[in-house]
Design a protein around this motif. Structure first.
Motif, PDB file in Angstrom:
ATOM      1  N   ARG A  66       6.542 -21.564 -39.273  1.00 52.12           N
ATOM      2  CA  ARG A  66       7.638 -22.327 -39.861  1.00 52.12           C
ATOM      3  C   ARG A  66       7.039 -23.591 -40.482  1.00 52.12           C
ATOM      4  O   ARG A  66       6.030 -24.108 -39.990  1.00 52.12           O
ATOM      5  N   LEU A  71       2.886 -17.628 -30.635  1.00 53.90           N
ATOM      6  CA  LEU A  71       2.870 -16.159 -30.752  1.00 53.90           C
ATOM      7  C   LEU A  71       1.982 -15.692 -31.889  1.00 53.90           C
ATOM      8  O   LEU A  71       1.397 -14.617 -31.829  1.00 53.90           O
ATOM      9  N   GLU A  84      -0.466 -12.478 -32.167  1.00 52.58           N
ATOM     10  CA  GLU A  84      -0.279 -11.464 -33.226  1.00 52.58           C
ATOM     11  C   GLU A  84      -1.580 -11.235 -33.993  1.00 52.58           C
ATOM     12  O   GLU A  84      -1.955 -10.103 -34.292  1.00 52.58           O
ATOM     13  N   LYS A 104       3.201 -27.934 -36.796  1.00 50.77           N
ATOM     14  CA  LYS A 104       2.281 -26.829 -37.146  1.00 50.77           C
ATOM     15  C   LYS A 104       1.204 -27.331 -38.113  1.00 50.77           C
ATOM     16  O   LYS A 104       0.341 -26.576 -38.530  1.00 50.77           O
ATOM     17  N   GLY A 122       5.610 -19.079 -44.404  1.00 53.25           N
ATOM     18  CA  GLY A 122       6.553 -19.489 -43.365  1.00 53.25           C
ATOM     19  C   GLY A 122       7.973 -19.364 -43.836  1.00 53.25           C
ATOM     20  O   GLY A 122       8.276 -19.593 -45.008  1.00 53.25           O
ATOM     21  N   GLY A 123       8.822 -18.979 -42.919  1.00 55.22           N
ATOM     22  CA  GLY A 123      10.247 -18.980 -43.219  1.00 55.22           C
ATOM     23  C   GLY A 123      10.840 -20.244 -42.634  1.00 55.22           C
ATOM     24  O   GLY A 123      10.135 -21.196 -42.330  1.00 55.22           O
ATOM     25  N   GLY A 175       9.669 -18.327 -32.289  1.00 54.39           N
ATOM     26  CA  GLY A 175       9.179 -17.433 -31.245  1.00 54.39           C
ATOM     27  C   GLY A 175      10.247 -16.902 -30.297  1.00 54.39           C
ATOM     28  O   GLY A 175      10.169 -15.757 -29.860  1.00 54.39           O
ATOM     29  N   LYS A 222       6.184  -6.184 -36.839  1.00 49.57           N
ATOM     30  CA  LYS A 222       5.273  -7.317 -36.954  1.00 49.57           C
ATOM     31  C   LYS A 222       3.847  -6.964 -36.532  1.00 49.57           C
ATOM     32  O   LYS A 222       2.885  -7.553 -37.008  1.00 49.57           O
TER      33      LYS A 222
END
Ligand code: UDP
Length: 404
Positions: free
Chosen positions: A222, A310, A314, A227, A251-252, A42, A192
């Motif tokens: 991520r 975030l 989004e 998470k 996820g990256g 973020g 995004k």
């Protein structure tokens, strides 16, 4: 990059006029942001939008990134988890490793800003370079229940700052310096979050072999234990017993997060090659994240701890119904049963997901309310205004900034 005028149709002329008025007062000041990664997570997400917009407004803004090796980021990840209240074994050697890299950064980072704006614990020690300039520490972590040893260690540095900034009222701490409450934001015009043509959304679904004719539940995050991606798979499997649907976990990784690949393996093991579970290791690709969010029937954010989240903003901005944990900054964004559903467990998440998938009209209403809430509170124009007022406040002793 969007020009500042392009925000007028979304937020109104008066908001942009205010931004111009404030930016005038910052002429001649250099604002220097420092964090620990240029991409991923973020903080980098916000800075990559905030810095160009401040520059466009005429505020001389720079962004520098500190250096650190694997050992350093292993330690700062442990600090991160411990500050969020997760049990971590932290040895004396970890504090030494932190200080060894910090000393190198104190030597090598040039702190030329009139205002030096440090983000999160990784670069916190650079404040030892403080001279006549102003220093801000921005904490993006939920520190409402931190490991006291790590927090106590950070206090050695925090007290040297002029002010600290937190994202939510619950995160504030007893400090001998001024504190500000400024929640994060999203940029509605970024890749995004901007509107996308349906062909682009369909293209991304085809690319990842996600079917259009089965409901899609998505978590973008991520691969981080906080998470709870494994918990998301469990919740999904419970839903799947009743409703034929797909799960997308996308996820990256972030340069300052060494745990990602391990967690990704745990998730794959849990998913057991289920063809309806799509685990995507995305390269930094904002259009694809946007398309996946827009293609989804429900967005989930089942974090165990969360600074702000975030991804929730989004999703709500895209008027998507969201199921998210009642942690950290998430309840600032979701009022339960009004702008989304809050959950406290895997069972709670699966119950809420079932409810939204089987009541499309209710889901739509929650999404619409969510979009309105984000529009009023969590767009980047509000954030720009708060930050510029914060910068100006550093030059005033009392709690009033005089603009005339
Ligand atoms: N994100 C992304 N690609 C990914 C995973 C996350 O672009 O594969 C973005 C996500 O859309 C959001 C940010 O990274 O903008 C994550 O911010 P958040 O506050 O949700 O969590 P953090 O990673 O900072 O804990």
């Amino acid at each position: 990059m969007a020009r500042i005028e392009e925000y007028i149709p979304l937020v109104g002329q008066a908001v942009i006029d205010d931004l111009r008025l404030l930016s005038e007062r910052l002429k001649g000041k250099v604002i220097q942001h420092i964090n620990s990664t240029p991409v991923g997570g973020g903080v980098a997400e916000i800075l990559s939008r905030m810095v160009p917009l401040l520059r466009e407004l005429g505020v001389d803004t720079k962004w520098d990134v500190i250096k650190g090796g694997e050992q350093f980021f292993d330690v700062t990840k442990k600090f991160h988890n411990a500050l969020h209240g997760r049990p971590e074994v932290i040895a004396q050697r970890d504090f030494e490793i932190f200080m060894e890299t910090s000393r190198q950064n104190i030597e090598s980072v040039n702190t030329y800003g009139d205002i030096v704006f440090i983000h999160d614990p990784q670069p916190i020690a650079i404040v030892k370079r403080k001279t006549a300039n102003k220093w801000l520490w921005r904490c993006h972590i939920d520190v409402s229940n931190p490991d006291e040893r790590v927090w106590g260690f950070l206090m050695n540095f925090i007290t040297h700052y002029d002010s600290a900034v937190f994202s939510a009222p619950d995160f504030s701490r007893k400090l001998p310096i001024r504190q500000f409450l400024i929640p994060p934001s999203i940029d509605p015009l970024s890749d995004k979050n901007k509107e996308l043509p349906q062909e682009m959304i369909d293209f991304v679904l085809r690319k990842y072999e996600i079917k259009k004719d089965k409901p899609i539940i998505t978590q973008i995050s991520r691969f981080d234990r906080l998470k709870d991606p494994v918990g998301v798979v469990e919740a999904y499997l419970q839903v799947k017993k009743y409703i034929d649907c797909q799960l997308v976990l996308a996820g990256g990784t972030a340069d300052d997060d060494p745990e990602g690949f391990k967690v990704l393996e745990e998730v794959k093991e849990k998913a057991k090659n289920n063809p309806d579970i799509h685990i995507l290791l995305l390269p930094q690709n904002d259009i694809e994240v946007n398309a996946l969010q827009r293609a989804s029937n429900v967005i989930v954010q089942k974090s165990l701890k969360e600074g702000f989240g975030l991804t929730v903003s989004e999703a709500l901005w895209k008027a998507k119904p969201v199921v998210a944990s009642n942690v950290g900054g998430i309840p600032l964004q979701i009022k339960h049963k009004y702008s989304g559903l809050l959950c406290h467990s895997i069972e709670g998440a699966s119950f809420a997901l079932k409810q939204l998938l089987s009541s499309p009209a209710y889901a739509k209403k929650l999404g619409e309310n969510g979009r309105e809430h984000i529009k009023n509170n969590f767009l980047i124009t509000r954030h720009l205004r708060d930050y510029m007022l914060l910068f100006l406040s550093l030059y005033y002793q009392e709690d009033v900034v005089h603009l005339c």
